[in-house]
Design a protein around this motif. Structure first.
Motif, PDB file in Angstrom:
ATOM      1  N   LEU A   2      10.686   6.070  -0.633  1.00  0.00           N
ATOM      2  CA  LEU A   2      11.381   6.724  -1.744  1.00  0.00           C
ATOM      3  C   LEU A   2      11.390   8.216  -1.451  1.00  0.00           C
ATOM      4  O   LEU A   2      10.340   8.859  -1.494  1.00  0.00           O
ATOM      5  N   GLN A   3      12.562   8.729  -1.128  1.00  0.00           N
ATOM      6  CA  GLN A   3      12.722  10.161  -0.919  1.00  0.00           C
ATOM      7  C   GLN A   3      13.079  10.793  -2.256  1.00  0.00           C
ATOM      8  O   GLN A   3      14.082  10.435  -2.862  1.00  0.00           O
TER       9      GLN A   3
ATOM     10  N   LEU B  34       0.841  -1.188   0.000  1.00  0.00           N
ATOM     11  CA  LEU B  34       0.000   0.000   0.000  1.00  0.00           C
ATOM     12  C   LEU B  34       0.880   1.244   0.000  1.00  0.00           C
ATOM     13  O   LEU B  34       1.510   1.573   1.013  1.00  0.00           O
ATOM     14  N   GLU B  35       0.897   1.940  -1.147  1.00  0.00           N
ATOM     15  CA  GLU B  35       1.697   3.162  -1.265  1.00  0.00           C
ATOM     16  C   GLU B  35       0.946   4.366  -0.711  1.00  0.00           C
ATOM     17  O   GLU B  35      -0.284   4.406  -0.734  1.00  0.00           O
ATOM     18  N   SER B  36       1.699   5.325  -0.259  1.00  0.00           N
ATOM     19  CA  SER B  36       1.138   6.601   0.210  1.00  0.00           C
ATOM     20  C   SER B  36       2.196   7.681   0.059  1.00  0.00           C
ATOM     21  O   SER B  36       3.367   7.384  -0.222  1.00  0.00           O
ATOM     22  N   GLY B  37       1.770   8.921   0.245  1.00  0.00           N
ATOM     23  CA  GLY B  37       2.723  10.027   0.218  1.00  0.00           C
ATOM     24  C   GLY B  37       2.745  10.816  -1.064  1.00  0.00           C
ATOM     25  O   GLY B  37       3.426  11.835  -1.158  1.00  0.00           O
ATOM     26  N   GLY B  38       2.004  10.359  -2.059  1.00  0.00           N
ATOM     27  CA  GLY B  38       1.965  11.096  -3.311  1.00  0.00           C
ATOM     28  C   GLY B  38       1.176  12.384  -3.162  1.00  0.00           C
ATOM     29  O   GLY B  38       0.543  12.636  -2.136  1.00  0.00           O
ATOM     30  N   GLY B  39       1.241  13.199  -4.186  1.00  0.00           N
ATOM     31  CA  GLY B  39       0.516  14.455  -4.169  1.00  0.00           C
ATOM     32  C   GLY B  39       1.135  15.448  -5.115  1.00  0.00           C
ATOM     33  O   GLY B  39       1.870  15.075  -6.026  1.00  0.00           O
ATOM     34  N   LEU B  40       0.825  16.717  -4.873  1.00  0.00           N
ATOM     35  CA  LEU B  40       1.326  17.790  -5.721  1.00  0.00           C
ATOM     36  C   LEU B  40       2.596  18.380  -5.120  1.00  0.00           C
ATOM     37  O   LEU B  40       2.631  18.691  -3.922  1.00  0.00           O
ATOM     38  N   ALA B  41       3.625  18.504  -5.921  1.00  0.00           N
ATOM     39  CA  ALA B  41       4.874  19.101  -5.484  1.00  0.00           C
ATOM     40  C   ALA B  41       5.295  20.181  -6.471  1.00  0.00           C
ATOM     41  O   ALA B  41       4.986  20.091  -7.665  1.00  0.00           O
ATOM     42  N   GLN B  42       5.976  21.179  -5.970  1.00  0.00           N
ATOM     43  CA  GLN B  42       6.499  22.256  -6.815  1.00  0.00           C
ATOM     44  C   GLN B  42       7.762  21.780  -7.515  1.00  0.00           C
ATOM     45  O   GLN B  42       8.510  20.959  -6.978  1.00  0.00           O
ATOM     46  N   PRO B  43       8.034  22.296  -8.707  1.00  0.00           N
ATOM     47  CA  PRO B  43       9.329  22.003  -9.336  1.00  0.00           C
ATOM     48  C   PRO B  43      10.466  22.402  -8.394  1.00  0.00           C
ATOM     49  O   PRO B  43      10.429  23.478  -7.791  1.00  0.00           O
ATOM     50  N   GLY B  44      11.429  21.505  -8.264  1.00  0.00           N
ATOM     51  CA  GLY B  44      12.528  21.721  -7.331  1.00  0.00           C
ATOM     52  C   GLY B  44      12.228  21.253  -5.933  1.00  0.00           C
ATOM     53  O   GLY B  44      13.113  21.260  -5.068  1.00  0.00           O
ATOM     54  N   GLY B  45      11.000  20.838  -5.689  1.00  0.00           N
ATOM     55  CA  GLY B  45      10.582  20.414  -4.360  1.00  0.00           C
ATOM     56  C   GLY B  45      10.875  18.961  -4.076  1.00  0.00           C
ATOM     57  O   GLY B  45      11.552  18.275  -4.854  1.00  0.00           O
ATOM     58  N   SER B  46      10.351  18.499  -2.952  1.00  0.00           N
ATOM     59  CA  SER B  46      10.601  17.141  -2.473  1.00  0.00           C
ATOM     60  C   SER B  46       9.303  16.466  -2.062  1.00  0.00           C
ATOM     61  O   SER B  46       8.317  17.128  -1.717  1.00  0.00           O
ATOM     62  N   LEU B  47       9.343  15.148  -2.106  1.00  0.00           N
ATOM     63  CA  LEU B  47       8.251  14.315  -1.601  1.00  0.00           C
ATOM     64  C   LEU B  47       8.858  13.032  -1.075  1.00  0.00           C
ATOM     65  O   LEU B  47       9.903  12.588  -1.571  1.00  0.00           O
ATOM     66  N   ARG B  48       8.185  12.430  -0.104  1.00  0.00           N
ATOM     67  CA  ARG B  48       8.621  11.129   0.387  1.00  0.00           C
ATOM     68  C   ARG B  48       7.480  10.140   0.253  1.00  0.00           C
ATOM     69  O   ARG B  48       6.411  10.352   0.843  1.00  0.00           O
ATOM     70  N   LEU B  49       7.704   9.102  -0.530  1.00  0.00           N
ATOM     71  CA  LEU B  49       6.708   8.060  -0.700  1.00  0.00           C
ATOM     72  C   LEU B  49       6.975   6.936   0.287  1.00  0.00           C
ATOM     73  O   LEU B  49       8.128   6.645   0.621  1.00  0.00           O
ATOM     74  N   SER B  50       5.897   6.288   0.712  1.00  0.00           N
ATOM     75  CA  SER B  50       5.995   5.118   1.579  1.00  0.00           C
ATOM     76  C   SER B  50       5.228   3.967   0.958  1.00  0.00           C
ATOM     77  O   SER B  50       4.280   4.174   0.195  1.00  0.00           O
ATOM     78  N   CYS B  51       5.629   2.772   1.300  1.00  0.00           N
ATOM     79  CA  CYS B  51       4.941   1.561   0.851  1.00  0.00           C
ATOM     80  C   CYS B  51       4.890   0.607   2.029  1.00  0.00           C
ATOM     81  O   CYS B  51       5.931   0.083   2.454  1.00  0.00           O
ATOM     82  N   ALA B  52       3.686   0.403   2.559  1.00  0.00           N
ATOM     83  CA  ALA B  52       3.495  -0.494   3.687  1.00  0.00           C
ATOM     84  C   ALA B  52       3.220  -1.898   3.172  1.00  0.00           C
ATOM     85  O   ALA B  52       2.308  -2.099   2.362  1.00  0.00           O
ATOM     86  N   ALA B  53       4.008  -2.847   3.643  1.00  0.00           N
ATOM     87  CA  ALA B  53       3.895  -4.226   3.171  1.00  0.00           C
ATOM     88  C   ALA B  53       3.298  -5.119   4.245  1.00  0.00           C
ATOM     89  O   ALA B  53       3.544  -4.928   5.444  1.00  0.00           O
ATOM     90  N   SER B  54       2.521  -6.100   3.807  1.00  0.00           N
ATOM     91  CA  SER B  54       1.964  -7.081   4.729  1.00  0.00           C
ATOM     92  C   SER B  54       1.728  -8.383   3.992  1.00  0.00           C
ATOM     93  O   SER B  54       1.654  -8.407   2.764  1.00  0.00           O
ATOM     94  N   GLY B  55       1.629  -9.459   4.765  1.00  0.00           N
ATOM     95  CA  GLY B  55       1.314 -10.748   4.173  1.00  0.00           C
ATOM     96  C   GLY B  55       2.503 -11.571   3.726  1.00  0.00           C
ATOM     97  O   GLY B  55       2.334 -12.660   3.174  1.00  0.00           O
ATOM     98  N   PHE B  56       3.703 -11.039   3.934  1.00  0.00           N
ATOM     99  CA  PHE B  56       4.900 -11.805   3.602  1.00  0.00           C
ATOM    100  C   PHE B  56       6.042 -11.324   4.487  1.00  0.00           C
ATOM    101  O   PHE B  56       5.922 -10.295   5.161  1.00  0.00           O
ATOM    102  N   THR B  57       7.136 -12.046   4.474  1.00  0.00           N
ATOM    103  CA  THR B  57       8.287 -11.694   5.295  1.00  0.00           C
ATOM    104  C   THR B  57       9.077 -10.606   4.586  1.00  0.00           C
ATOM    105  O   THR B  57       9.983 -10.876   3.788  1.00  0.00           O
ATOM    106  N   PHE B  58       8.714  -9.373   4.883  1.00  0.00           N
ATOM    107  CA  PHE B  58       9.248  -8.195   4.179  1.00  0.00           C
ATOM    108  C   PHE B  58      10.772  -8.187   4.173  1.00  0.00           C
ATOM    109  O   PHE B  58      11.394  -7.893   3.146  1.00  0.00           O
ATOM    110  N   SER B  59      11.366  -8.523   5.284  1.00  0.00           N
ATOM    111  CA  SER B  59      12.817  -8.411   5.428  1.00  0.00           C
ATOM    112  C   SER B  59      13.589  -9.438   4.604  1.00  0.00           C
ATOM    113  O   SER B  59      14.814  -9.368   4.526  1.00  0.00           O
ATOM    114  N   SER B  60      12.879 -10.369   3.975  1.00  0.00           N
ATOM    115  CA  SER B  60      13.548 -11.413   3.199  1.00  0.00           C
ATOM    116  C   SER B  60      13.742 -11.057   1.731  1.00  0.00           C
ATOM    117  O   SER B  60      14.484 -11.750   1.021  1.00  0.00           O
ATOM    118  N   TYR B  61      13.065 -10.010   1.264  1.00  0.00           N
ATOM    119  CA  TYR B  61      13.025  -9.775  -0.173  1.00  0.00           C
ATOM    120  C   TYR B  61      13.418  -8.360  -0.570  1.00  0.00           C
ATOM    121  O   TYR B  61      13.143  -7.388   0.143  1.00  0.00           O
TER     122      TYR B  61
END
Lengths: 108, 117
Positions: free
Chosen positions: B80-81, B4-31
């Motif tokens: 993703l920064q 499940l991704e989140s963090g998207g939206g509108l950003a100004q040119p030259g600006g920054s955004l940080r995206l997140s992806c929440a994982a479930s249902g598997f052993t995240f640290s293995s892959y």
């Protein structure tokens, strides 16, 4: 960087017909590193085939992949209504991953 | 398996955004995990990949030096920064699992990033 070129850009076919999609690489790709995806409008891509010819879990056997070197093919033996979508090939090589530009399979 | 991704939206040119992806249902640290984007009406473009431990990261030339991929295995989350954003970064950003580090499966539903003044 390996560039993948898919053809045709659009394939207009009727349900029940056979679809043949091509993916050509700018340099040789290991057959272990070639995959195909299906994407329907408004949805995320879905892995169809990996290792050039291995169907992913739940993928019907009307989908098949083949090829080697620089030429790879995805074949849909008999199109079902749910198969009309965009298809992408993807390769891995040299710590780089790349996709073809896609082939749209549309209803004629 | 759910991504499940989140963090998207509108950003100004030259600006920054940080995206997140929440994982479930598997052993995240293995892959390994990856980000792939899709500009409006365009095809898929691989953006970045991180190994399961986070010790190695890979970037497309188009984002190298501007984007940073990272992960928190204790929270089953991928990040993703993005900085120095341009209009060319406008796209839906998908996170995807990469068990083999060769292909991507499965994918999240994506988050829209729009860079505009």
């Amino acid at each position: 960087e390996i560039v993948l070129t898919q053809s045709p850009g659009t394939l207009s076919l009727s349900p029940g017909e056979r679809a043949t999609l091509s993916c050509r690489a700018s340099q040789s790709v290991s057959s272990s590193y070639l995959a195909w995806y299906q994407q329907k409008p408004g949805q995320a891509p879905r892995l169809l085939i990996s290792f050039t010819s291995t169907r992913a879990t739940g993928v019907p056997d009307r989908f098949s992949g083949s090829g080697s070197g620089t030429d790879f093919t995805l074949t849909i033996s008999r199109l079902e209504p749910e198969d009309f979508a965009v298809y992408y090939c993807q390769q891995y090589g040299g710590s780089r991953w790349s996709f073809g530009q896609g082939t749209k399979v549309e209803i004629k | 398996v759910q991504l499940l991704e989140s963090g998207g939206g509108l950003a100004q040119p030259g600006g920054s955004l940080r995206l997140s992806c929440a994982a479930s249902g598997f052993t995240f640290s293995s892959y390994a995990m990856a980000w792939v984007r899709q500009a409006p009406g365009k095809g898929l473009e691989w953006v970045s990949l991180i190994t399961n431990t986070g010790d190695r990261t890979y970037y497309a030339d188009s984002v190298k030096g501007r984007f940073t991929i990272s992960r928190d295995n204790s929270k089953n989350t991928l990040f993703l920064q993005m900085s120095s954003l341009t209009a060319d970064d406008t796209a839906v950003y998908y996170c995807a699992n990469s068990v083999t580090r060769i292909w991507f499966d499965p994918w999240g539903q994506g988050t829209q990033v729009t860079v505009s003044s």
